[in-house]
Structures are given as C-alpha cells and as structure tokens.
Motif scaffolding. Structure first.
Motif: not given
Length: 199
Positions: A17-21, A186-192, A194-197
């Motif tokens: 959902i958050f990455v592949q949509l 999605i914006a929060l997920y990609n900002t905080f 996804k980048k950590r992993f």
C-alpha cells in the motif's frame, strides 16, 4: 533470497500500500473502520498465502501461455472459499465488506505476487512472501482504518473514546478523507520509515 529479506520487503521496502500502491480500491473503500480493515486483511492474507502455495507447487507444470488464467482460477477458488466461510461464520463483517470481498480475485497485489514470486520460488519462500506481503497490507490498512475511525467517528472497534461532547470530522470516514489521509500516511512513511530500512 533470504527469509529476512522477504519479510523486510513485504513489511517495509515493498509494502503493497505505502510503496507499491496496489490493491487501493479495497483499501480506500473498506478502511472506514478498524474492524472492517482487520476483516479485509485476514481475507487478503488467507487468499494470498494459500494461492502462493498452490501456484508454487504447480509452477513447473503450468504452460507459459496460459499461466495467468490458471493463476486467476487458483486465486478465485480461494476467494470463493474465504467468502463462503465469512458468510457462514462472520456475516456482519461479510455484509460490511460487500462487493470488495469477491473483488480480491482481481486485486493486483495477489496476482502480482503469484506472477513475480510464487511462480519462481519454492513453497516455503512463497508462504513467507504471502505472509509478509499480507502483513504489510494489514499494517497499512489497519493504521488507515484506525485513524479514520478515531477522527471520523470518535471511536475504535465501535467503542467511544471521547464522550458525547466530541465533534467527529465526518469527512474522514467518507471517501475524500480516505484519499487525504492515505496521501499523508504515504508521505510520512516515505520520509521517516522507508529511508531507515534502505540498504
């Protein structure tokens, strides 16, 4: 591919959902309550995992020219079984999910995992992929459903949280609220997250 990588992909790096949509129709439609979100998640995990198992088993015997129709028949079989089970044992949830339950057959997430993973890997890895992608779907839709229900109805799982004086923002349990909130998540997920992993 390592099992840890499969799990990390499903939950974080390739979150459906958050990455592949993908599979967004049901996500936006049924996530107006936490209970509906969990119910849809259970159905998706069951269908995804079971179809991955069967497709992985038959992958060497499936002709390339007809593999997609075969995958759809396998997926449709498990969707029908899940739908019949829910109709028999959890009818209020079955009615709440409505048309979106049989539409799992054409959910891009399930067909994509069948085509890109289960048809190329063994049974155990396919099971882990199905569970990981299903859990990634579950986390995303559950967070979305919980926030929508809390803000839009002032409750969670039907239990009032703020008392009678609370004025809910009803837009959040309506379709426009789903789009707005999903965009923010999605914006929060990609900002905080996804980048950590990221490797």
């Amino acid at each position: 591919m390592k099992i840890s990588s499969i799990i990390r992909n499903g939950l974080v790096k390739e979150n459906p959902i958050f990455v592949q949509l993908i599979g967004m129709c049901s996500v936006l439609a049924v996530s107006n309550s936490f209970k509906n979100s969990i119910g849809m998640s259970v159905a998706v995990i069951a269908v995804l995992t079971l179809s991955n198992i069967v497709i992985s088993i038959i992958r060497k015997f499936t002709p390339d020219k007809i593999r997609i129709p075969i995958f759809i028949v396998v997926i449709a079989t498990f969707v029908t079984m899940t739908e019949m089970f829910m109709n028999a044992y959890v009818q209020p949830l079955y009615k709440a999910l409505g048309i979106f339950l049989p539409l799992i057959v054409v959910n891009c997430l399930i067909l994509a995992r069948a085509e890109s993973f289960a048809s190329k890997n063994g049974v155990f890895k396919s099971v882990m992929d199905g569970l990981a992608m299903g859990l990634g779907y579950t986390v995303a839709i559950a967070v979305l459903g919980a926030i929508r229900e809390i803000i839009g109805a002032g409750s969670i799982w039907g239990i009032s949280l703020f008392g009678e004086s609370f004025q809910p923002a009803a837009i959040f349990i309506a379709p426009p609220g789903a789009f707005i909130l999903l965009g923010i998540l999605i914006a929060l997920y990609n900002t905080f997250i996804k980048k950590r992993f990221a490797e």
